[in-house]
Design an enzyme around this catalytic site. Structure first.
Site, PDB file in Angstrom:
ATOM      1  N   GLU A 138       0.809  -1.222   0.000  1.00  0.00           N
ATOM      2  CA  GLU A 138       0.000   0.000   0.000  1.00  0.00           C
ATOM      3  C   GLU A 138       0.844   1.274   0.000  1.00  0.00           C
ATOM      4  OE1 GLU A 138      -0.416  -2.595   2.020  1.00  0.00           O
ATOM      5  OE2 GLU A 138      -2.239  -3.457   1.170  1.00  0.00           O
ATOM      6  N   HIS A 171     -11.259  -5.602   8.380  1.00  0.00           N
ATOM      7  CA  HIS A 171     -12.042  -5.346   7.174  1.00  0.00           C
ATOM      8  C   HIS A 171     -13.157  -4.326   7.397  1.00  0.00           C
ATOM      9  CE1 HIS A 171      -9.938  -8.953   5.946  1.00  0.00           C
ATOM     10  NE2 HIS A 171     -10.344  -8.771   4.709  1.00  0.00           N
TER      11      HIS A 171
END
Lengths: 408, 370
Positions: free
Chosen positions: B94, B163
């Site tokens: 990322e 999540h």
């Protein structure tokens, strides 16, 4: 084997290119892929610390991969920049002691790396420097006072990165390597032949972004040269605490790119290796890693005390390998430099130092409203409000001062 | 190599793409078909495709966004339509994705990058805070970073650990970032197009539980309006919406909490209480005017957010409203937020998330005279 002289790969789509390039190299030299990418067994050194050119066979290259000595004009230019760079480093350290600059991370001792990093690039190329690379940024052509603005304390940057194609001098370690990757990627997508040189130090190779940047550059087959100045210390922590790899250049092979080690105090070898690396990258060979073996001669910054973590004998040993003296001896022995040439170069260096003294000696007035002006391209109502608040506060202060003056 | 990719017109470049952009949008709008049921996912996907059509410097990349079309399918079909150079998968990293986007934006592109999930964006935090947010300021506006970081966020999908974070406060707290979060399908299209057009970096927070929410929307009309908007310069930035008008109290919500607030207002109406619902839309910049106008009118307010309440966007909203509306308030402003605990496992999620009952309880606590 490393960055071979006669290897070129055509620029093909990113998914296929690395394999093609390697297959070609492997076929050409009859070696393994790993052998191709591993750095030479020894660092590349062309001029020894005494200033003599080494015989071809002793420069560290494998047979058939020797580097040509750069042209006289390039070498003289490099020497001039070395002298200017050294003078700038020492001038800035003095300005810090006088309180004219907040801080200056000096590259004293690393000037050969600084100069070669800038000189190997063309005008259309990009450079992404760290906080210690002010001399490289200057050598690239940025106005010295603009370069030092970041250390003067009135703004976090002084030059236009787009104009000079030089990234902001980056402090968070290796974060700029990814920006270099992005600049190269954008250029590649537009079909431009830009090469990007991304700089970091030995300690920085421990950072996560170092890994991500090398991997991205390799996977997307981008023309990025990762130039690691191994100056042996990350503030106080020696290289042995950062990595136990055989060398930092060896890290390249894990990403599928070639690496090379070079004497970081030998500007002849640096130019030879970086010039070839730039040429290969421009021709589409993908990224390369060059490790320069050098030494940080002074403390991390003026706020650091290097006597707490290293022996003066070690520093003295490296003083004997000084890049500026070495180059002066080499050029003088070759008859390329005489007393007049030396005097002219010294004069140039003094002029730059004077420019710095003058530029940084000035007390530049700061405008408090600058706080708000550049945060966004389109300012928010909240910042407008806060800007008005500060303006009002300053106006009241000014009025109070005026009436105080009037009352005297 | 790719003659179709050019430099962005608005930032760090010199090739004008504005004309091409307007022409492409106009051409696309010819196939307008009137209002149809459209999901948030489809609206976002269409916005990306339209932006890529309009401006060849718009690039989409991230993890699984290529062939797969993203784990939520927001980038579905973009690689097929625009090729692997314009919508592509990156290595799984990322910080690398955001850092590379910074470099691309410096060099004339408009990257739109996807963080796969809220809690997977944290490795990129240093790039976002130290560079994305600061580049414009450091360079006195010389270097603009016209980039969008798309982040699916919030709960409500029964997601496993990492999540379902509500990470908006981290970005909103960082000076130099704009933070958008759409709560309707139409805003999904509109605000994503505007985020891509913006010369400022935008963290675009997508309420993931709403990806499959359907509204009746005319995408052709939205496309046309967007093109008009780019000429008038009028955007959603800093403009909250009155999602439901009311008179007795104001519910202030954003992103995934807006539908919850609307459901609460619906339930309150049955009990004879008229609640106004404000959809904040852009957390940064915040629309003080619309929010305070509503609270001055109703005299009562409840702020609703899924994120932990402590040191959050919701606490900021309470502080701002209190500073600006103190004399209009009939009761202290209440908050209904997630508890200050790590995001819970799926079976505990319903106890954590702000729900209609908890909102109505808070409304009941607003010191009503009778």
């Amino acid at each position: 084997m490393t960055i071979s002289a006669d290897h070129t790969a055509t620029d093909t789509p990113s998914t296929a290119a690395p394999e093609n390039a390697l297959t070609e190299a492997v076929q050409k030299f009859g070696i393994t892929v790993e052998d191709y990418m591993l750095p030479a067994r020894h660092q590349i050194q062309m001029v020894d610390p005494d200033g003599s050119l080494k015989p071809k066979g002793e420069q560290g290259t494998q047979p058939g991969h020797e580097y040509p000595v750069p042209g006289d004009k390039e070498l003289l230019e490099a020497y001039e920049q070395l002298v200017v760079g050294r003078r700038v480093n020492d001038q800035n350290s003095a300005l810090v002691r006088q309180g004219r600059m907040a801080v200056y991370p000096s590259s004293h001792g690393q000037e050969a790396c600084q100069v070669a990093a800038a000189m190997c690039l063309s005008d259309g190329d990009w450079m992404f420097p760290t906080y210690r690379d002010a001399v490289a940024v200057m050598t690239r052509g940025v106005d010295p006072v603009q370069v030092m603005t970041i250390f003067r304390g009135d703004w976090h940057g002084g030059y236009d990165p787009l104009k000079y194609k030089v990234g902001i001098q980056c402090t968070p370690l290796t974060t700029q390597l990814l920006h270099a990757v992005g600049v190269a990627h954008a250029a590649k997508l537009r079909g431009e032949d830009t090469v990007v040189l991304a700089m970091c130090g030995d300690g920085a190779t421990s950072e996560g972004d170092f890994h991500e940047a090398l991997n991205f550059a390799a996977v997307f087959h981008l023309p990025v040269i990762f130039f690691v100045q191994n100056n042996k210390y990350a503030i106080s922590v020696p290289l042995a605490h950062q990595s136990v790899a055989p060398s930092l250049a060896h890290k390249a092979v894990g990403y599928g790119m070639a690496g090379e080690r070079v004497d970081g105090n030998d500007v002849v070898a640096l130019l030879a290796v970086l010039d070839r690396a730039v040429k290969l990258a421009r021709e589409g060979s993908g990224p390369l890693l060059v490790e320069a073996n050098t030494y940080r001669m002074q403390a991390h910054t003026n706020a650091d005390d290097d006597t707490r973590y290293r022996e003066s004998a070690e520093v003295a040993e490296w003083r004997a390998k000084d890049p500026v003296n070495r180059m002066r001896t080499y050029l003088t022995d070759r008859g390329l430099l005489d007393d007049d040439g030396e005097a002219r170069i010294r004069e140039h260096a003094e002029a730059v130092a004077a420019q710095l003294r003058e530029g940084l000696g000035e007390d530049v007035p700061v405008d408090p409203q600058e706080l708000f002006r550049h945060v966004f391209a389109v300012q928010t109502p909240q910042l407008k409000e806060q800007s008005a608040l500060l303006a009002d506060e300053l106006a009241r202060d000014a009025a109070a001062n005026d009436s105080k003056e009037a009352g005297k | 190599m790719s003659p179709t990719i050019t430099t962005s017109s608005e930032a760090n470049g010199n090739v004008s793409a504005a004309t091409a952009r307007a022409a492409a949008s106009a051409a696309a709008s010819a196939e307008a078909t009137g209002p149809q049921p459209v999901t948030m996912a489809k609206a976002l996907n269409t916005a990306l495709a339209d932006a890529m059509h309009a401006d060849s410097s718009v690039l989409v990349f991230g993890e699984d966004v290529g062939l797969l079309g993203g784990v939520f399918r927001i980038t579905d079909g973009l690689t097929a339509t625009f090729g692997e150079q314009r919508c592509f998968d990156t290595p799984l990293a990322e910080s690398g994705i955001v850092g590379m986007a910074v470099g691309m934006a410096i060099n004339g592109m408009r990257p739109v990058i996807e963080m796969q999930f809220d809690a997977f964006a944290y490795p990129a935090f240093e790039q976002i805070v130290s560079h994305v947010a600061k580049m414009h300021n450091r360079t006195k506006g010389t270097v603009k970073l016209p980039m969008v970081i798309r982040i699916p966020y919030g709960g409500g999908i029964g997601g496993v650990e990492h999540h379902c974070d509500s990470s908006e406060s981290y970005y909103a707290h960082t000076a130099g970032l704009k933070v958008y979060t759409p709560a309707t399908v139409a805003d999904g299209y509109r605000m994503l197009r505007e985020a891509i057009d913006s010369d400022d970096p935008v963290v675009f927070m997508e309420p993931k539980k709403m990806y499959w929410t359907k509204d009746s929307v005319d995408l052709g009309e939205l496309r046309r309006l967007h093109t008009e908007g780019t000429t008038t310069g009028r955007t959603s930035e800093g403009r909250a919406a009155v999602a439901r008008p009311g008179t007795d109290a104001t519910l202030i919500a954003y992103g995934p909490s807006v539908p919850t607030a609307l459901a609460a207002a619906e339930a309150a109406a049955l009990e004879g209480r008229s609640l106004e619902v404000i959809d904040v839309r852009t957390i940064v910049p915040f629309d003080d005017e619309t929010v305070c106008e509503s609270v001055r009118k109703t005299g009562r307010a409840v702020v609703i957010a899924e994120a932990h309440g402590f040191a959050s966007v919701s606490s900021e909203i309470v502080a701002r409203v209190q500073e600006r509306c103190f004399h209009y308030l009939a009761a202290p402003i209440r908050r209904v937020t997630g508890f200050d605990v790590p995001y819970p496992a799926p079976k505990l999620e319903k106890y954590y998330l702000p729900g209609v009952d908890r909102i109505l309880d808070a409304v009941d606590d607003l010191q009503w005279e009778n």
